[in-house]
Design a protein around this motif. Structure first.
Motif, PDB file in Angstrom:
ATOM      1  N   LEU A  88       2.962  16.765  20.417  1.00  0.00           N
ATOM      2  CA  LEU A  88       1.661  17.223  20.897  1.00  0.00           C
ATOM      3  C   LEU A  88       0.524  16.587  20.112  1.00  0.00           C
ATOM      4  N   ASP A  89       0.714  16.387  18.804  1.00  0.00           N
ATOM      5  CA  ASP A  89      -0.346  15.766  18.015  1.00  0.00           C
ATOM      6  C   ASP A  89      -0.584  14.313  18.421  1.00  0.00           C
ATOM      7  N   VAL A  90       0.433  13.636  18.947  1.00  0.00           N
ATOM      8  CA  VAL A  90       0.245  12.272  19.462  1.00  0.00           C
ATOM      9  C   VAL A  90      -0.636  12.313  20.709  1.00  0.00           C
ATOM     10  N   ALA A  91      -0.386  13.267  21.589  1.00  0.00           N
ATOM     11  CA  ALA A  91      -1.193  13.387  22.803  1.00  0.00           C
ATOM     12  C   ALA A  91      -2.662  13.610  22.451  1.00  0.00           C
ATOM     13  N   TRP A  92      -2.915  14.497  21.509  1.00  0.00           N
ATOM     14  CA  TRP A  92      -4.289  14.776  21.094  1.00  0.00           C
ATOM     15  C   TRP A  92      -4.922  13.555  20.444  1.00  0.00           C
ATOM     16  N   GLU A  93      -4.184  12.871  19.585  1.00  0.00           N
ATOM     17  CA  GLU A  93      -4.694  11.673  18.910  1.00  0.00           C
ATOM     18  C   GLU A  93      -5.006  10.579  19.927  1.00  0.00           C
ATOM     19  N   GLU A  94      -4.182  10.461  20.947  1.00  0.00           N
ATOM     20  CA  GLU A  94      -4.396   9.444  21.977  1.00  0.00           C
ATOM     21  C   GLU A  94      -5.696   9.704  22.721  1.00  0.00           C
ATOM     22  N   ILE A  95      -5.991  10.946  23.026  1.00  0.00           N
ATOM     23  CA  ILE A  95      -7.240  11.284  23.712  1.00  0.00           C
ATOM     24  C   ILE A  95      -8.437  10.926  22.834  1.00  0.00           C
ATOM     25  N   LYS A  96      -8.386  11.308  21.574  1.00  0.00           N
ATOM     26  CA  LYS A  96      -9.490  10.998  20.654  1.00  0.00           C
ATOM     27  C   LYS A  96      -9.668   9.485  20.501  1.00  0.00           C
ATOM     28  N   PHE A  97      -8.565   8.777  20.322  1.00  0.00           N
ATOM     29  CA  PHE A  97      -8.607   7.329  20.123  1.00  0.00           C
ATOM     30  C   PHE A  97      -9.167   6.632  21.356  1.00  0.00           C
ATOM     31  N   SER A  98      -8.723   7.044  22.538  1.00  0.00           N
ATOM     32  CA  SER A  98      -9.204   6.440  23.783  1.00  0.00           C
ATOM     33  C   SER A  98     -10.705   6.624  23.951  1.00  0.00           C
ATOM     34  N   ARG A  99     -11.185   7.793  23.618  1.00  0.00           N
ATOM     35  CA  ARG A  99     -12.623   8.054  23.748  1.00  0.00           C
ATOM     36  C   ARG A  99     -13.434   7.224  22.748  1.00  0.00           C
ATOM     37  N   GLN A 100     -12.907   7.037  21.537  1.00  0.00           N
ATOM     38  CA  GLN A 100     -13.603   6.234  20.524  1.00  0.00           C
ATOM     39  C   GLN A 100     -13.637   4.757  20.903  1.00  0.00           C
ATOM     40  N   HIS A 101     -12.629   4.318  21.644  1.00  0.00           N
ATOM     41  CA  HIS A 101     -12.489   2.894  21.960  1.00  0.00           C
ATOM     42  C   HIS A 101     -12.589   2.638  23.462  1.00  0.00           C
ATOM     43  N   ALA A 102     -13.449   3.360  24.127  1.00  0.00           N
ATOM     44  CA  ALA A 102     -13.558   3.276  25.585  1.00  0.00           C
ATOM     45  C   ALA A 102     -13.850   1.868  26.090  1.00  0.00           C
ATOM     46  N   HIS A 103     -14.507   1.038  25.277  1.00  0.00           N
ATOM     47  CA  HIS A 103     -14.906  -0.300  25.734  1.00  0.00           C
ATOM     48  C   HIS A 103     -14.197  -1.415  24.969  1.00  0.00           C
ATOM     49  N   ASP A 104     -13.149  -1.097  24.245  1.00  0.00           N
ATOM     50  CA  ASP A 104     -12.505  -2.076  23.370  1.00  0.00           C
ATOM     51  C   ASP A 104     -11.222  -2.693  23.932  1.00  0.00           C
ATOM     52  N   PHE A 105     -10.879  -2.346  25.169  1.00  0.00           N
ATOM     53  CA  PHE A 105      -9.659  -2.884  25.776  1.00  0.00           C
ATOM     54  C   PHE A 105     -10.006  -3.577  27.087  1.00  0.00           C
ATOM     55  N   ARG A 106      -9.351  -4.714  27.312  1.00  0.00           N
ATOM     56  CA  ARG A 106      -9.563  -5.431  28.566  1.00  0.00           C
ATOM     57  C   ARG A 106      -8.560  -4.953  29.608  1.00  0.00           C
ATOM     58  N   ARG A 107      -7.297  -5.082  29.284  1.00  0.00           N
ATOM     59  CA  ARG A 107      -6.232  -4.653  30.185  1.00  0.00           C
ATOM     60  C   ARG A 107      -5.183  -3.884  29.392  1.00  0.00           C
ATOM     61  N   ILE A 108      -4.603  -2.881  30.048  1.00  0.00           N
ATOM     62  CA  ILE A 108      -3.531  -2.095  29.456  1.00  0.00           C
ATOM     63  C   ILE A 108      -2.378  -2.077  30.448  1.00  0.00           C
ATOM     64  N   ALA A 109      -1.245  -2.621  30.038  1.00  0.00           N
ATOM     65  CA  ALA A 109      -0.036  -2.621  30.865  1.00  0.00           C
ATOM     66  C   ALA A 109       0.931  -1.594  30.291  1.00  0.00           C
ATOM     67  N   VAL A 110       1.469  -0.755  31.154  1.00  0.00           N
ATOM     68  CA  VAL A 110       2.419   0.275  30.747  1.00  0.00           C
ATOM     69  C   VAL A 110       3.739  -0.001  31.453  1.00  0.00           C
ATOM     70  N   LEU A 111       4.789  -0.166  30.661  1.00  0.00           N
ATOM     71  CA  LEU A 111       6.133  -0.373  31.201  1.00  0.00           C
ATOM     72  C   LEU A 111       6.872   0.958  31.204  1.00  0.00           C
ATOM     73  N   THR A 112       7.200   1.465  32.397  1.00  0.00           N
ATOM     74  CA  THR A 112       7.936   2.721  32.509  1.00  0.00           C
ATOM     75  C   THR A 112       8.496   2.858  33.910  1.00  0.00           C
ATOM     76  N   ASP A 113       9.539   3.656  34.027  1.00  0.00           N
ATOM     77  CA  ASP A 113      10.046   4.023  35.347  1.00  0.00           C
ATOM     78  C   ASP A 113       9.953   5.534  35.540  1.00  0.00           C
ATOM     79  N   ASP A 114       9.250   6.199  34.622  1.00  0.00           N
ATOM     80  CA  ASP A 114       9.075   7.642  34.651  1.00  0.00           C
ATOM     81  C   ASP A 114       7.792   7.981  35.418  1.00  0.00           C
ATOM     82  N   GLN A 115       7.896   8.793  36.463  1.00  0.00           N
ATOM     83  CA  GLN A 115       6.742   9.130  37.287  1.00  0.00           C
ATOM     84  C   GLN A 115       5.671   9.890  36.499  1.00  0.00           C
TER      85      GLN A 115
END
Length: 120
Positions: free
Chosen positions: A55-82
């Motif tokens: 759960l702390d990873v989920a929370w950290e990810e939200i905070k990190f994403s908001r801090q770096h909203a303009h710092d990523f060009r493309r994000i590719a996610v490899l998964t087969d989980d819906q």
């Protein structure tokens, strides 16, 4: 446990087993460094071997994403989980990067590579 590969403007993370906060902090540190010296970067998350996350990873990810909203060009996610596919699309609300979900690593890397070609 995670494995991180990085070069130029790409950071690729492969998660094995449970994604814990210490792993996420390692990822954050590298990304902060790359952004500081390279500007906006591309991310590749390989979550095919991930068993779950704390759960702390989920929370950290939200905070990190908001801090770096303009710092990523493309994000590719490899998964087969819906569920992970759905959460990748939700994460687009926090960043202005293009987010794409793949089940094939070569396609994901090709898509990220096409973004790198337009910048260089």
């Amino acid at each position: 446990m995670i494995n991180i590969e990085h070069r130029d403007r790409l950071v690729a993370v492969t998660v094995f087993g449970e994604f814990a906060l210490a792993d996420y902090k390692e990822f954050e540190e590298l990304v902060n460094y790359k952004i500081q010296f390279s500007g906006p970067i591309d991310l590749l998350f390989d979550l095919r071997e991930m068993a779950g996350f704390t759960l702390d990873v989920a929370w950290e990810e939200i905070k990190f994403s908001r801090q770096h909203a303009h710092d990523f060009r493309r994000i590719a996610v490899l998964t087969d989980d819906q569920w992970l596919t759905w959460s990748a699309w939700v994460s687009q609300l926090f960043v202005d990067a293009q987010v794409q979900v793949f089940d094939d690593e070569t396609e994901a890397r090709d898509w990220l590579g096409s973004a790198a070609e337009t910048v260089e």
